[in-house]
Design an enzyme around this catalytic site. Structure first.
Site, mmCIF file in Angstrom:
data_model
loop_
_atom_site.group_PDB
_atom_site.id
_atom_site.type_symbol
_atom_site.label_atom_id
_atom_site.label_comp_id
_atom_site.label_asym_id
_atom_site.label_seq_id
_atom_site.Cartn_x
_atom_site.Cartn_y
_atom_site.Cartn_z
ATOM 1 N N ASP A 1 -3.451 -17.620 3.077
ATOM 2 C CA ASP A 1 -4.378 -18.438 2.274
ATOM 3 C C ASP A 1 -5.128 -19.434 3.154
ATOM 4 O O ASP A 1 -6.344 -19.606 3.036
ATOM 5 C CB ASP A 1 -3.656 -19.131 1.102
ATOM 6 C CG ASP A 1 -2.329 -19.747 1.479
ATOM 7 O OD1 ASP A 1 -1.862 -19.530 2.620
ATOM 8 O OD2 ASP A 1 -1.734 -20.450 0.639
ATOM 9 N N TYR B 1 0.791 -1.226 0.000
ATOM 10 C CA TYR B 1 0.000 0.000 0.000
ATOM 11 C C TYR B 1 0.829 1.285 0.000
ATOM 12 O O TYR B 1 0.273 2.372 0.005
ATOM 13 C CB TYR B 1 -0.986 -0.010 1.174
ATOM 14 C CG TYR B 1 -2.229 -0.792 0.848
ATOM 15 C CD1 TYR B 1 -2.142 -2.066 0.306
ATOM 16 C CD2 TYR B 1 -3.498 -0.273 1.056
ATOM 17 C CE1 TYR B 1 -3.265 -2.792 -0.013
ATOM 18 C CE2 TYR B 1 -4.632 -0.983 0.736
ATOM 19 C CZ TYR B 1 -4.508 -2.242 0.205
ATOM 20 O OH TYR B 1 -5.630 -2.953 -0.119
ATOM 21 N N ASP C 1 -12.915 -7.885 4.454
ATOM 22 C CA ASP C 1 -14.100 -8.060 3.605
ATOM 23 C C ASP C 1 -14.628 -9.490 3.741
ATOM 24 O O ASP C 1 -15.841 -9.718 3.749
ATOM 25 C CB ASP C 1 -13.783 -7.774 2.124
ATOM 26 C CG ASP C 1 -13.952 -6.293 1.762
ATOM 27 O OD1 ASP C 1 -13.722 -5.431 2.635
ATOM 28 O OD2 ASP C 1 -14.307 -5.991 0.606
ATOM 29 N N ASP D 1 -6.848 -5.960 4.573
ATOM 30 C CA ASP D 1 -7.913 -5.435 3.717
ATOM 31 C C ASP D 1 -8.783 -6.582 3.204
ATOM 32 O O ASP D 1 -10.011 -6.557 3.308
ATOM 33 C CB ASP D 1 -7.264 -4.669 2.548
ATOM 34 C CG ASP D 1 -8.289 -3.929 1.706
ATOM 35 O OD1 ASP D 1 -9.430 -3.760 2.164
ATOM 36 O OD2 ASP D 1 -7.942 -3.519 0.580
ATOM 37 N N LYS E 1 2.564 -14.514 4.796
ATOM 38 C CA LYS E 1 2.832 -15.497 3.742
ATOM 39 C C LYS E 1 4.356 -15.705 3.690
ATOM 40 O O LYS E 1 5.006 -15.533 2.656
ATOM 41 C CB LYS E 1 2.272 -14.955 2.403
ATOM 42 C CG LYS E 1 2.314 -15.920 1.244
ATOM 43 C CD LYS E 1 1.301 -17.040 1.308
ATOM 44 C CE LYS E 1 1.451 -17.954 0.107
ATOM 45 N NZ LYS E 1 0.627 -19.171 0.191
HETATM 46 MG MG MG Z 1 -11.166 -2.851 1.570
#
Ligand code: MG
Ligand code: NAI
Length: 324
Positions: A196, A117, A224, A220, A163
Site C-alpha cells: 500500500d 493466482y 498498471d 499485476d 504485506k
Molecule cells: Mg494486469
C-alpha cells in the site's frame, strides 16, 4: 530461423500483434510464425479458451508472442504462464518521454506462478474463499532473479514489496526469502515496503525505484500503476521467462472500449517483441526497433490518439517499419 507461436487473442490483441509483425518483417531475422487461437472468441467457437493444440504449438516454439485475452484471461494467459512454467514476469516501467513524465525507469520483477493466482477458490455457506500460495522455493527463485537482474544491468537497489504486517505467514515468508537472498548480493542495496505504501511512493517518489520484486497479484496491480506514470497501458511491455519458454505480451488487456477502431497504441506489443528479440539473442535489432519507436513517439506525428496523434495502430507501425 526462429519458430514463433503467435497468439493474437481478443479485442485489440490482433490489431497490436499485426502492427508488431509488420515491424518484425522488416528486419533481416527470419521468423516462422505459427498462429494459434485462444481467448473469448476461441471459447465461443471451440468451447475452449485455450485449446490443447495452442498449448502444443506454444511449447514447441522458440518464443511466443501474445496479444490479449478478454474475460477468459485467467484461463488463457495465467494458465499459459503456469503451464510453461515461466516463473518470472518482467515489466519494465520506463518513460519514453522524459520531458513529459520525468526520467522514470524501473523494472518490476513479478513472481508468476503462485499467490492468489493459483485460482484455488471455493464457494462456502457464507460466500467464497480464495487460497494464497507462497512457497520458499518460488520466493527465493524470484528474489534471486531480481538481484541477478540488478547486478547484470548495473542497478544498485532492489525493493521487496509485500504485506507482511497483515499476511504474516505467507507474505512474511516472501519477505524473509527476499532478505535471505539479499545477503548473497552485498553490493546491491536491499529495502522493502508494504504494497500500500509502495502504491503511494510510486506516485510521490518514482525515481527512487530501480528494481521491484513482488508477488503475483501486487505485481499485476503495481505494473498498471506504473503504466499510468509513463503514458498509459499502451506503453508497457512484458516478458514471461522460464527455463524452457519465453512468452512476450503487452501488459494491457483486450481493451473492449477501443477494440475494432484501429486506434490502440502498438508500443507495448512492439516493445514486448523487442524483449523477445533480446531473449533470442538478437539484441542489435531489439535496440534498433526500440530507438526508432522512441523517435517516432517523441516526434509525436505518426502516433495513436493516446499519444496525442491521430494515426491508426497500423499507420504508427508502418512509420516505424519504414525507417528500418
Ligand atoms: Mg494486469
Ligand atoms: P485493459 O488493459 O484492456 O484496458 C484498460 C484501459 O486502458 C482501457 O481504457 C483501454 O482502452 C486502455 N488501453 C489498454 N491498452 C491500450 C492500448 N494499447 N492503447 C491505448 N489504450 C489502451 O483492461 P480492462 O479494461 O480492465 O480489461 C479488459 C479485458 O481485458 C477484460 O476482459 C480483462 O479480463 C482482459 N485483460 C486481459 C489481460 C491479458 O490478456 N493479459 C490483462 C488485463 C486484462
Amino acid at each position: 530461423m526462429y519458430n514463433i507461436a503467435v497468439i493474437p487473442g481478443d479485442g485489440i490483441g490482433p490489431e497490436v500483434v499485426k502492427a508488431t509483425t509488420t515491424i518484425l518483417d522488416k528486419i533481416p531475422v527470419e521468423f516462422n510464425y505459427t498462429y494459434a487461437d485462444a481467448g473469448d472468441e476461441c471459447k465461443e467457437k471451440t468451447g475452449e479458451p485455450l485449446p490443447q493444440e495452442t498449448l502444443d504449438i506454444a511449447r514447441k516454439s522458440d518464443a511466443i508472442l501474445f496479444g490479449a485475452a478478454g474475460e477468459t484471461a485467467a484461463d488463457v494467459i495465467v494458465r499459459l504462464r503456469r503451464e510453461l512454467n515461466t516463473y518470472v514476469n518482467l515489466r519494465p516501467v520506463k518513460s519514453l518521454q522524459p520531458d513529459k513524465y520525468g526520467d522514470i525507469d524501473f523494472m518490476i520483477v513479478r513472481e508468476n506462478t503462485e499467490d492468489l493466482y493459483i485460482g484455488d477458490e471455493e464457494l462456502t455457506d457464507e460466500g467464497a474463499i480464495a487460497r494464497k500460495k507462497i512457497t520458499r522455493h518460488a520466493s527465493e527463485r524470484i528474489a534471486k532473479y531480481a538481484f541477478n537482474y540488478a547486478k547484470e544491468t548495473g542497478r544498485s537497489k532492489v525493493t521487496g514489496v509485500h504485506k507482511a504486517n497483515v499476511l504474516k505467514l505467507s507474505d512474511g515468508l516472501f519477505k524473509e526469502s527476499f532478505y535471505k537472498i539479499a545477503e548473497e548480493y552485498p553490493d546491491i542495496e536491499a529495502n522493502d515496503f508494504y504494497v500500500d505504501a509502495t502504491a503511494m511512493y510510486l506516485i510521490t517518489n518514482p525515481l527512487d525505484f530501480e528494481v521491484i520484486v513482488t508477488t503475483n497479484l501486487y505485481g499485476d496491480i503495481l505494473s498498471d500503476e506504473g503504466a499510468g506514470l509513463v503514458g498509459g497501458l499502451g506503453m508497457i511491455p512484458s516478458a514471461n521467462i522460464g527455463d524452457d519458454n519465453g512468452l512476450f505480451e503487452p501488459v494491457h488487456g483486450s481493451a473492449p472500449d477501443i477494440a475494432g477502431q484501429g486506434i490502440a497504441n502498438p508500443a507495448a506489443t512492439i516493445l514486448s517483441a523487442c524483449m523477445m528479440l533480446d531473449y533470442l539473442g538478437e539484441n542489435e535489432y531489439a535496440r534498433k526497433i526500440e530507438n526508432i519507436l522512441i523517435d517516432v513517439i517523441r516526434e509525436g506525428k505518426d502516433v495513436t490518439p493516446d499519444l496525442g496523434g491521430n494515426s491508426s495502430t497500423q499507420e504508427m507501425a508502418e512509420a516505424i517499419a519504414s525507417r528500418l
